[in-house]
Design a protein around this motif. Structure first.
Motif, PDB file in Angstrom:
ATOM      1  N   LYS A  39      -9.144   4.763 -24.622  1.00  0.00           N
ATOM      2  CA  LYS A  39      -7.945   4.472 -25.411  1.00  0.00           C
ATOM      3  C   LYS A  39      -7.466   3.062 -25.139  1.00  0.00           C
ATOM      4  N   ARG A  40      -6.870   2.495 -26.167  1.00  0.00           N
ATOM      5  CA  ARG A  40      -6.195   1.208 -26.006  1.00  0.00           C
ATOM      6  C   ARG A  40      -4.765   1.468 -25.544  1.00  0.00           C
ATOM      7  N   PHE A  41      -4.105   0.404 -25.118  1.00  0.00           N
ATOM      8  CA  PHE A  41      -2.753   0.496 -24.578  1.00  0.00           C
ATOM      9  C   PHE A  41      -1.815   1.217 -25.555  1.00  0.00           C
ATOM     10  N   VAL A  62      -2.170   0.490 -11.112  1.00  0.00           N
ATOM     11  CA  VAL A  62      -2.356   1.298  -9.904  1.00  0.00           C
ATOM     12  C   VAL A  62      -3.602   2.165 -10.030  1.00  0.00           C
ATOM     13  N   LEU A  63      -3.762   2.807 -11.184  1.00  0.00           N
ATOM     14  CA  LEU A  63      -4.935   3.663 -11.382  1.00  0.00           C
ATOM     15  C   LEU A  63      -6.227   2.846 -11.372  1.00  0.00           C
ATOM     16  N   GLU A  64      -6.182   1.637 -11.894  1.00  0.00           N
ATOM     17  CA  GLU A  64      -7.349   0.764 -11.868  1.00  0.00           C
ATOM     18  C   GLU A  64      -7.651   0.322 -10.432  1.00  0.00           C
ATOM     19  N   THR A  65      -6.635  -0.037  -9.684  1.00  0.00           N
ATOM     20  CA  THR A  65      -6.810  -0.433  -8.281  1.00  0.00           C
ATOM     21  C   THR A  65      -7.444   0.693  -7.471  1.00  0.00           C
ATOM     22  N   ASN A  66      -7.062   1.925  -7.782  1.00  0.00           N
ATOM     23  CA  ASN A  66      -7.597   3.087  -7.069  1.00  0.00           C
ATOM     24  C   ASN A  66      -8.897   3.617  -7.671  1.00  0.00           C
ATOM     25  N   LYS A  67      -9.469   2.873  -8.598  1.00  0.00           N
ATOM     26  CA  LYS A  67     -10.766   3.176  -9.202  1.00  0.00           C
ATOM     27  C   LYS A  67     -10.814   4.514  -9.945  1.00  0.00           C
ATOM     28  N   ILE A  68      -9.645   4.916 -10.494  1.00  0.00           N
ATOM     29  CA  ILE A  68      -9.563   6.128 -11.305  1.00  0.00           C
ATOM     30  C   ILE A  68      -9.867   5.783 -12.761  1.00  0.00           C
ATOM     31  N   ILE A  69      -9.433   4.604 -13.187  1.00  0.00           N
ATOM     32  CA  ILE A  69      -9.712   4.144 -14.549  1.00  0.00           C
ATOM     33  C   ILE A  69     -10.339   2.752 -14.484  1.00  0.00           C
ATOM     34  N   LYS A  70     -10.973   2.377 -15.595  1.00  0.00           N
ATOM     35  CA  LYS A  70     -11.459   1.003 -15.714  1.00  0.00           C
ATOM     36  C   LYS A  70     -10.901   0.401 -16.990  1.00  0.00           C
ATOM     37  N   ARG A  71     -10.762  -0.889 -16.931  1.00  0.00           N
ATOM     38  CA  ARG A  71     -10.186  -1.671 -18.029  1.00  0.00           C
ATOM     39  C   ARG A  71     -11.293  -2.564 -18.553  1.00  0.00           C
ATOM     40  N   LYS A  72     -11.544  -2.476 -19.861  1.00  0.00           N
ATOM     41  CA  LYS A  72     -12.591  -3.292 -20.458  1.00  0.00           C
ATOM     42  C   LYS A  72     -11.988  -4.200 -21.516  1.00  0.00           C
ATOM     43  N   LEU A  73     -12.289  -5.484 -21.392  1.00  0.00           N
ATOM     44  CA  LEU A  73     -11.830  -6.482 -22.356  1.00  0.00           C
ATOM     45  C   LEU A  73     -12.928  -6.730 -23.375  1.00  0.00           C
ATOM     46  N   TYR A  74     -12.540  -6.757 -24.644  1.00  0.00           N
ATOM     47  CA  TYR A  74     -13.476  -7.088 -25.718  1.00  0.00           C
ATOM     48  C   TYR A  74     -13.131  -8.474 -26.234  1.00  0.00           C
ATOM     49  N   ASP A  75     -14.149  -9.277 -26.419  1.00  0.00           N
ATOM     50  CA  ASP A  75     -13.963 -10.643 -26.905  1.00  0.00           C
ATOM     51  C   ASP A  75     -13.746 -10.600 -28.416  1.00  0.00           C
ATOM     52  N   VAL A  81      -8.214  -4.520 -25.405  1.00  0.00           N
ATOM     53  CA  VAL A  81      -8.374  -3.942 -24.073  1.00  0.00           C
ATOM     54  C   VAL A  81      -8.470  -2.434 -24.241  1.00  0.00           C
ATOM     55  N   GLU A  82      -9.462  -1.855 -23.574  1.00  0.00           N
ATOM     56  CA  GLU A  82      -9.668  -0.413 -23.667  1.00  0.00           C
ATOM     57  C   GLU A  82      -9.737   0.166 -22.260  1.00  0.00           C
ATOM     58  N   TYR A  83      -9.144   1.329 -22.086  1.00  0.00           N
ATOM     59  CA  TYR A  83      -9.119   2.008 -20.794  1.00  0.00           C
ATOM     60  C   TYR A  83      -9.966   3.266 -20.877  1.00  0.00           C
ATOM     61  N   SER A  84     -10.640   3.562 -19.774  1.00  0.00           N
ATOM     62  CA  SER A  84     -11.450   4.778 -19.697  1.00  0.00           C
ATOM     63  C   SER A  84     -11.457   5.265 -18.252  1.00  0.00           C
ATOM     64  N   LEU A  85     -11.878   6.504 -18.075  1.00  0.00           N
ATOM     65  CA  LEU A  85     -11.987   7.053 -16.729  1.00  0.00           C
ATOM     66  C   LEU A  85     -13.283   6.582 -16.080  1.00  0.00           C
ATOM     67  N   THR A  86     -13.220   6.308 -14.816  1.00  0.00           N
ATOM     68  CA  THR A  86     -14.412   5.981 -14.029  1.00  0.00           C
ATOM     69  C   THR A  86     -15.077   7.299 -13.617  1.00  0.00           C
TER      70      THR A  86
END
Length: 113
Positions: A39-41, A62-75, A81-86
């Protein structure tokens, strides 16, 4: 310290670690929303009623720092920016199912719905 006390202390330490990652009003809802796909923001903000953009941003960090989610940037223009679960976030599925099942039970017992 006997073995029983050591086991108890270890379990308390692990429990605090888990609560540190998932505590608060918004983290579990964010994780649950992402179990339905990337999902996007703005999509997350629509899914999670009443969360402010500032709070969503803070909790995602916080969730990204704890490696629960990842943030992906699209050019792209504008940048997407899209978020997903790790894999670690995905490993919470059984825990989330239990929390949701208990939540249904709680609502029936306490709220009657």
């Amino acid at each position: 310290m006997n073995q029983k006390e050591e086991v108890c202390q270890h379990k308390m330490l692990v429990t605090r670690d888990v609560l540190e990652v998932i505590q608060g009003k918004w983290r579990i809802p964010i994780i649950v929303a992402l179990t339905f796909g990337n999902k996007r923001f703005g999509e997350l903000q629509r899914d999670i009623v009443d969360i402010s953009p500032k709070m969503l941003s803070q909790e995602l960090k916080v969730l990204e720092t704890n490696k629960i989610i990842k943030r992906k940037l699209y050019d792209s223009m504008p940048v997407t920016v899209e978020y997903s679960l790790t894999p670690l976030g995905l490993s919470m599925k059984k825990l989330l199912d239990e929390i949701l099942d208990w939540g249904v039970h709680f609502r029936k017992e306490i709220i009657g719905k």
